[in-house]
Design an enzyme around this catalytic site. Structure first.
Site, PDB file in Angstrom:
ATOM      1  CG  ASP A 217      -2.035  -1.027   0.970  1.00 54.27           C
ATOM      2  OD1 ASP A 217      -1.807  -2.214   1.290  1.00 54.27           O
ATOM      3  OD2 ASP A 217      -3.076  -0.658   0.398  1.00 54.27           O
TER       4      ASP A 217
ATOM      5  CG  ASN B  40       0.391  -5.754   1.758  1.00 54.33           C
ATOM      6  OD1 ASN B  40      -0.261  -5.142   0.921  1.00 54.33           O
ATOM      7  ND2 ASN B  40       0.321  -7.072   1.861  1.00 54.33           N
TER       8      ASN B  40
HETATM    9  O1  MRU Z   1      -7.706  -2.864   2.831  1.00 57.67           O
HETATM   10  P1  MRU Z   1      -7.403  -3.262   1.426  1.00 57.67           P
HETATM   11  O2  MRU Z   1      -8.154  -4.469   0.967  1.00 57.67           O
HETATM   12  O3  MRU Z   1      -7.525  -2.092   0.467  1.00 57.67           O
HETATM   13  O4  MRU Z   1      -5.861  -3.670   1.468  1.00 57.67           O
HETATM   14  C1  MRU Z   1      -5.268  -4.107   0.282  1.00 57.67           C
HETATM   15  C2  MRU Z   1      -3.875  -4.572   0.470  1.00 57.67           C
HETATM   16  O5  MRU Z   1      -3.307  -4.518   1.525  1.00 57.67           O
HETATM   17  C3  MRU Z   1      -3.165  -5.022  -0.779  1.00 57.67           C
HETATM   18  O6  MRU Z   1      -2.261  -6.039  -0.500  1.00 57.67           O
HETATM   19  C4  MRU Z   1      -2.414  -3.827  -1.380  1.00 57.67           C
HETATM   20  O7  MRU Z   1      -3.275  -2.746  -1.554  1.00 57.67           O
HETATM   21  C5  MRU Z   1      -1.792  -4.151  -2.664  1.00 57.67           C
HETATM   22  S1  MRU Z   1      -2.976  -4.340  -3.929  1.00 57.67           S
HETATM   23  C6  MRU Z   1      -2.220  -4.569  -5.415  1.00 57.67           C
END
Ligand code: MRU
Length: 353
Positions: free
Chosen positions: A239, A249
């Site tokens: 993220d 992440n």
């Molecule tokens: O809370 P989320 O579902 O948005 O979190 C997503 C993640 O942590 C993913 O691993 C990250 O965004 C990478 S997506 C290519």
């Protein structure tokens, strides 16, 4: 091909990820406010998908602005950017996409006083962001596939697949798909990813659709399967990546990284260069989203925990760079020392594959 989010004449269309895998329902969001709400409520989620959705939301908001002068449109647009930036705090792709749309606005404003032209070009910019995300996932796959051994089992956490991006390939799952497309046999172990269950609901769904063998485990089983020699490498998304390679992440990723190191399993992060935040020297500075504790105590409307106990729900954690064997980006693979390798990739040219 899985269509996560797309621009249509009626508005921004996206698959409602809260309902997967039991219901495949598409929503058409008809205002920027609806798009912002969809990001907040996790109709759409995953760092690149959030960025693309925000760009579409801003293009939609600009298109619907009733401002007749450039100054009015600029006021409206500035407010929409504010609203969009308050949806989720951790994924830097959101802020990157907002800034890119703002830059497009400023470029247009310097070129023309015709508000209809500015609006049309903001739509074009959002479509470019969408298309570039699909291409960057293909590049991540291109650079990452050689790291996956023939016959490998890859453990992943959360969902960093087509559903977490503009669609098509994904980041971590893009590496898996590229290895498969290169003719390798590859299987995936997906952590269920408590509490939102992105691994169980989304990763398992999209891999099964793609006929890539997938086995779901609960998060607490990851150490056991690694110790048993059942995992050849870990690939996760990101993220936000700080300048030193520390990576935010989904909550639980740090635990997986520590277990991978303990068991001599290489731990890879796969992310587009737009997930890099060079303004932060280390992961300690990454804002971590705290979400509603009901996500922990309830499954849907069903209550599991006792009333009145303290509960925490940080949605992300930070994996320190020393646990990361490599960061696979759309411009190449970075290895330690990350301050130098990431900086070099950030300055490098985009690679077409
Ligand atoms: O809370 P989320 O579902 O948005 O979190 C997503 C993640 O942590 C993913 O691993 C990250 O965004 C990478 S997506 C290519």
């Amino acid at each position: 091909m899985i269509k996560t989010v797309e621009w249509t004449n009626e508005g921004v269309r996206m698959i409602d990820q809260r309902l997967l895998p039991t219901e495949e329902k598409y929503l058409t969001l008809r205002s920027y406010e609806e798009v912002a709400e969809a990001i907040k409520k996790m109709v759409v989620r995953g760092a690149p998908a959030i960025g693309v959705s925000a760009a579409f939301g801003l293009a939609l908001g600009a298109k619907q602005s009733v401002g007749t002068s450039v100054a009015d449109l600029e006021d409206d647009f500035g407010y929409m950017c504010e609203v969009m930036s308050k949806t989720r705090p951790t994924a830097v792709n959101l802020f990157w996409a907002i800034e890119r749309m703002r830059a497009a606005f400023n470029r247009e404003k310097a070129r023309t006083q015709n508000t209809e032209e500015i609006k049309a070009n903001l739509v074009t910019e959002a479509l470019n962001i969408f298309q570039e995300d699909i291409e960057s996932n293909r590049s991540i796959g291109h650079f990452g596939a050689p790291l996956i051994p023939e016959g490998a089992t890859v453990l992943t956490h959360c969902n960093a697949g087509a559903l977490a991006t503009a669609g098509d390939y994904g980041t971590a799952l893009g590496v898996v798909r590229a290895a498969r497309d290169a003719g390798k046999r590859v299987a995936v172990i997906a952590d269920e990813t408590r509490p939102f269950l992105q691994g169980l609901r989304l990763t398992a769904w999209e891999l099964a659709k793609d006929e890539i063998p997938v086995t779901v485990i609960t998060d607490g089983m990851a150490g056991h399967v690694m110790k048993g020699g059942k995992v050849d490498c870990v690939v996760v998304g990101a993220d936000r990546i700080a300048a030193n390679g520390d990576t935010a992440n989904k909550i639980g990723t740090y635990m997986v990284a520590v277990l991978a190191k303990e068991n001599n399993v290489p731990f890879y992060v796969a992310a587009p260069i737009t997930t890099l935040d060079l303004s932060l020297s280390s992961g300690d500075q990454i804002p971590i989203e705290e979400r509603d504790t009901r996500e922990v105590t309830h499954i849907g409307s069903h209550q599991l925990g006792p009333d009145g106990v303290a509960v925490q729900n940080p949605a992300f954690d930070v994996t320190p760079n020393e646990f990361i064997a490599a960061i696979i980006t759309d411009r190449g693979v970075a290895r330690a020392p990350y301050v130098a390798s990431l900086k070099a990739l950030a300055g490098a040219k985009k690679v077409g594959v």
